[in-house]
Design an enzyme around this catalytic site. Structure first.
Site, PDB file in Angstrom:
ATOM      1  N   ASN A  10       0.787  -1.061   0.025  1.00  0.00           N
ATOM      2  CA  ASN A  10       0.298   0.293  -0.286  1.00  0.00           C
ATOM      3  C   ASN A  10       0.874   1.201  -0.408  1.00  0.00           C
ATOM      4  O   ASN A  10       1.506   1.781   0.792  1.00  0.00           O
ATOM      5  CB  ASN A  10      -0.582  -0.127   0.790  1.00  0.00           C
ATOM      6  CG  ASN A  10      -1.415   1.094   1.588  1.00  0.00           C
ATOM      7  OD1 ASN A  10      -1.741   2.468   0.047  1.00  0.00           O
ATOM      8  ND2 ASN A  10      -2.905   0.853   2.436  1.00  0.00           N
ATOM      9  N   LYS A  12       0.235   4.266  -0.506  1.00  0.00           N
ATOM     10  CA  LYS A  12      -0.896   5.034   0.302  1.00  0.00           C
ATOM     11  C   LYS A  12      -0.506   6.378  -0.605  1.00  0.00           C
ATOM     12  O   LYS A  12      -0.060   6.553  -2.262  1.00  0.00           O
ATOM     13  CB  LYS A  12      -0.284   5.430   1.329  1.00  0.00           C
ATOM     14  CG  LYS A  12      -0.365   4.505   2.709  1.00  0.00           C
ATOM     15  CD  LYS A  12      -0.675   5.107   3.991  1.00  0.00           C
ATOM     16  CE  LYS A  12      -0.067   2.632   4.585  1.00  0.00           C
ATOM     17  NZ  LYS A  12      -0.591   3.569   6.024  1.00  0.00           N
ATOM     18  N   HIS A  88      -9.994   1.207   5.170  1.00  0.00           N
ATOM     19  CA  HIS A  88      -8.538   1.141   5.518  1.00  0.00           C
ATOM     20  C   HIS A  88      -8.991   2.850   6.141  1.00  0.00           C
ATOM     21  O   HIS A  88      -9.567   3.564   6.657  1.00  0.00           O
ATOM     22  CB  HIS A  88      -7.475   1.833   4.319  1.00  0.00           C
ATOM     23  CG  HIS A  88      -6.116   2.236   5.034  1.00  0.00           C
ATOM     24  ND1 HIS A  88      -6.086   3.213   5.961  1.00  0.00           N
ATOM     25  CD2 HIS A  88      -4.924   0.741   5.441  1.00  0.00           C
ATOM     26  CE1 HIS A  88      -4.817   2.917   6.072  1.00  0.00           C
ATOM     27  NE2 HIS A  88      -4.048   1.474   5.694  1.00  0.00           N
ATOM     28  N   GLU A 160      -5.464  -4.850  10.845  1.00  0.00           N
ATOM     29  CA  GLU A 160      -4.338  -3.764  11.479  1.00  0.00           C
ATOM     30  C   GLU A 160      -4.650  -2.903  12.364  1.00  0.00           C
ATOM     31  O   GLU A 160      -5.495  -2.034  11.964  1.00  0.00           O
ATOM     32  CB  GLU A 160      -4.570  -2.167   9.938  1.00  0.00           C
ATOM     33  CG  GLU A 160      -4.491  -3.591   8.595  1.00  0.00           C
ATOM     34  CD  GLU A 160      -3.386  -1.899   7.038  1.00  0.00           C
ATOM     35  OE1 GLU A 160      -2.562  -2.336   7.225  1.00  0.00           O
ATOM     36  OE2 GLU A 160      -4.252  -1.318   7.098  1.00  0.00           O
ATOM     37  N   GLY A 166       2.584   2.424  10.868  1.00  0.00           N
ATOM     38  CA  GLY A 166       3.364   3.889  10.719  1.00  0.00           C
ATOM     39  C   GLY A 166       3.846   3.585  12.233  1.00  0.00           C
ATOM     40  O   GLY A 166       5.181   5.050  12.680  1.00  0.00           O
ATOM     41  N   SER A 203       3.259  -1.861  10.654  1.00  0.00           N
ATOM     42  CA  SER A 203       4.634  -1.679  11.169  1.00  0.00           C
ATOM     43  C   SER A 203       5.649  -2.675  10.269  1.00  0.00           C
ATOM     44  O   SER A 203       6.077  -3.684  10.535  1.00  0.00           O
ATOM     45  CB  SER A 203       4.994  -1.438  12.565  1.00  0.00           C
ATOM     46  OG  SER A 203       4.385  -0.124  12.375  1.00  0.00           O
ATOM     47  N   GLY A 224       2.934  -0.798   4.508  1.00  0.00           N
ATOM     48  CA  GLY A 224       2.628   0.271   3.882  1.00  0.00           C
ATOM     49  C   GLY A 224       3.858   1.003   3.792  1.00  0.00           C
ATOM     50  O   GLY A 224       4.993   1.217   2.549  1.00  0.00           O
ATOM     51  N   GLY A 225       4.961   2.421   5.029  1.00  0.00           N
ATOM     52  CA  GLY A 225       6.391   2.250   4.871  1.00  0.00           C
ATOM     53  C   GLY A 225       6.983   1.599   4.429  1.00  0.00           C
ATOM     54  O   GLY A 225       7.243   2.330   3.132  1.00  0.00           O
TER      55      GLY A 225
HETATM   56  P1  13P Z   1       2.661   0.730   7.819  1.00  0.00           P
HETATM   57  O1  13P Z   1       3.370  -0.580   7.252  1.00  0.00           O
HETATM   58  O2  13P Z   1       3.301   2.076   7.234  1.00  0.00           O
HETATM   59  O3  13P Z   1       2.569   0.806   9.533  1.00  0.00           O
HETATM   60  O4  13P Z   1       1.505   1.000   6.887  1.00  0.00           O
HETATM   61  C1  13P Z   1       0.445   0.355   7.374  1.00  0.00           C
HETATM   62  C2  13P Z   1      -0.786  -0.147   6.828  1.00  0.00           C
HETATM   63  O5  13P Z   1      -1.929   0.629   6.234  1.00  0.00           O
HETATM   64  C3  13P Z   1      -0.561  -0.157   5.569  1.00  0.00           C
HETATM   65  O6  13P Z   1      -1.875  -0.556   4.706  1.00  0.00           O
END
Ligand code: 13P
Length: 243
Positions: A10, A12, A88, A160, A166, A203, A224-225
């Site tokens: 993702n 974002k 989300h 999640e 994050g 994370s 995500g990140g």
């Molecule tokens: P992180 O991996 O940055 O914590 O984000 C998770 C997320 O929101 C994936 O949809």
């Protein structure tokens, strides 16, 4: 040996187009179809041009019409997207998405033959007040309301925890396992469907992926990140998908 995990990246609302071009160059050695990239919707055709499986981060709950700024599942499907992330926590929070709206989006995506990643999760406050089960039960019950067992074959639930997104904080493997089992039990009890696939997100990174991949009940990861760094996402995929 190929493990059964899938990885959803993702991305974002990140990267300019010139950054996307560099990113795609750096991930060219990733070939597995068990990875789905969800870039900003503007860049979906670009990723598709490189033959990646691509998903969309957000859809409307209607096919067409006077909905300025929105994108429908029908449009995403017509381009070649394979899935949509729905519900989300960032959309629940910043766009005030309710469980009813989310349910409408889930049904609309399935009608248009787009697979669904339904995101659910509790805040730290809800966790501290021992309300996680109650929160997840409601999100599952409302989010999947009206779905048949054949619909559910095209749905993944992404657990999640909001406090893990994050932040670098991750629940223990034992807690993730217990929560996934709870989610599976709920879906089985309410929808008579035993095979729901549950992913974990929050994370996930190249350091914890090895340990997280040992959770048998977990069908894969929503990242995500860490997915913004080509080296890091390559490592995550290497461990989760190919190991
Ligand atoms: P992180 O991996 O940055 O914590 O984000 C998770 C997320 O929101 C994936 O949809």
């Amino acid at each position: 040996m190929e493990s059964k995990k899938i990885v959803i990246a993702n991305l974002k609302m990140n990267m300019t187009f010139s950054e996307v071009k560099k990113y795609v160059e750096k991930i060219r050695d990733i070939h597995t179809k068990r990875v789905v990239f969800c870039p900003s919707a503007l860049y979906i055709p670009y990723f598709l041009g490189y033959d990646y499986s691509v998903g969309i981060q957000q859809i409307a709950n209607e096919d067409y019409g006077a909905y300025t700024g929105q994108i429908s599942s029908l449009q995403a499907k017509s381009l070649g997207a394979v899935l949509s992330i729905i519900g989300h926590s960032e959309c629940r929070l910043h766009l005030n998405e309710t469980d009813d709206l989310i349910n409408g989006k889930v049904k609309n995506a399935l009608k248009n033959k787009l697979n669904v990643i339904l995101c659910i999760g509790e805040t730290m406050e809800q966790r501290d007040m021992l309300r996680t089960d109650r929160v997840l039960r409601k999100q599952i019950s409302k989010g999947l309301s009206g779905l048949t067992t054949s619909d559910l074959q095209h749905v993944y639930i992404a657990y999640e925890p909001i406090w893990a997104i994050g932040t670098g904080q991750v629940p223990t493997n034992r807690d993730i396992k217990k929560t996934i089992q709870f989610i599976q039990k709920q879906v089985s009890k309410e929808f008579r469907y035993e095979d729901i696939c549950v992913l974990y997100g929050g994370s996930v990174n190249h350091k914890n992926i090895k340990s997280l991949s040992t959770i048998e009940e977990c069908a894969g990861f929503l990242v995500g990140g860490a997915s913004l760094n080509p080296k890091e996402i390559s490592k995550i995929i290497e461990v989760a998908v190919k190991e």
